[in-house]
Design a protein around this motif. Sequence first.
Motif, short mmCIF file in Angstrom:
data_model
loop_
_atom_site.label_atom_id
_atom_site.label_comp_id
_atom_site.label_asym_id
_atom_site.label_seq_id
_atom_site.Cartn_x
_atom_site.Cartn_y
_atom_site.Cartn_z
N VAL A 1 -0.31 3.35 -3.30
CA VAL A 1 -1.30 4.42 -3.11
C VAL A 1 -0.78 5.79 -3.55
O VAL A 1 -1.49 6.50 -4.29
CB VAL A 1 -1.78 4.45 -1.64
CG1 VAL A 1 -2.63 5.68 -1.38
CG2 VAL A 1 -2.58 3.18 -1.33
N VAL B 1 0.78 4.63 7.22
CA VAL B 1 0.41 3.22 6.99
C VAL B 1 0.87 2.36 8.17
O VAL B 1 0.14 1.47 8.61
CB VAL B 1 1.04 2.72 5.67
CG1 VAL B 1 0.87 1.21 5.53
CG2 VAL B 1 0.42 3.43 4.48
N LEU C 1 0.83 -1.21 0.00
CA LEU C 1 0.00 0.00 0.00
C LEU C 1 0.87 1.26 0.00
O LEU C 1 0.55 2.24 -0.69
CB LEU C 1 -0.92 0.00 1.22
CG LEU C 1 -2.05 -1.03 1.21
CD1 LEU C 1 -2.80 -1.02 2.54
CD2 LEU C 1 -3.02 -0.76 0.06
#
Length: 359
Positions: A48, A179, A44
């Motif tokens: 992202v 994250v 991610l």
Amino acid sequence: MPSSTPPARFGPRVRAEAAHIWRSLATFGPSRGRRWPLALQAGLAMAVPIVVLAASGQAHLALLSATGAFAVIYGGWLRPRERARVAPLLALALWLCAAAGTLAAGAGTPAVLVGVLVTTVVSAALAGAVSLGPPGPVFFVLVFGLSAQVTAVHGGVRVVDPGVYLAIVAASGAFACLVVLVPLLLARYRRERPRTLRALFPRRWSAVARTLTLRAAIVGVVGVAAAVVVDPARSYWIVCAGLAIVGLPVGRRDATTRGVHRTVGTVGGGALYLALAFLPLPIWALGVLLGVLQFAIELVVVRHYALALVFITPLVLLLIGAATGSAETLPLALERVVDTVVGAAVGTVAAFAVRLRED
């Protein structure tokens, strides 16, 4: 009187070592707990920012955000609150390496070569002194080299503005830290009492730290010297290949095994890169692909190093090619395979030259 002891026979020993390396290539190592949470975070953190920038009309800048994701892959053995403390420090260290790379790129090739050598020795010394753990100092050198290459002058034009690049790296590093914080949304992780940074990373200039630093110095000097002969722009890849062998406290046998894995994995990764590079992917889809590759890397890296390199190699080559606008896919892949063979050989020699000693 001559000794009655028969001379050592190296044939059986060589065959035994070759069998050991083959078994390591043909089998997975033991499981070391759940890897998918760390792998998901890393994927991610990689995907992202790229997808968001591409979707917002900044596709030409999107891939520059990939380097911030490397802050997530450190400290996988820590508890969530402990990782939350460590991630910002690693993101800052990686940003400083990126900044040093952009400064060196502006000063010219000799400054980049000196910077690769200095970054190699300093990052290895610091990683050893604080017992940083895997993946060791290699990503600091990789970020320095990538940053220098991305912001260098290509064909008389600086493709990427250094200020914009560093701002994006900082933002992506901050996102990577966010994250890492996500697990703390669960109360059971917030209730845990984290250990202090001094307890997690005891600062001690031990024999292991000295060994890592000396091995890294050998890899840096020989790797940079080899790059001067071949292509100075490839110095960081040669050094990273060697540093991946000796950047962690490994003995000679493990270093040899890692060298073979590095080479075999890079050859396989080069082939995968050639297959992926010709796909007409938009930038947002390329970001998703890079996230999937990063996810796969973190899943397998502790169990099969060569397989991890099959995913690492196309990830880095796709970043280089897309960020610099290079369309020379086959030459790029072949160069990186050659660089890896050279770097892995240098790293293995460094491991044999400096025996691992512990206090």
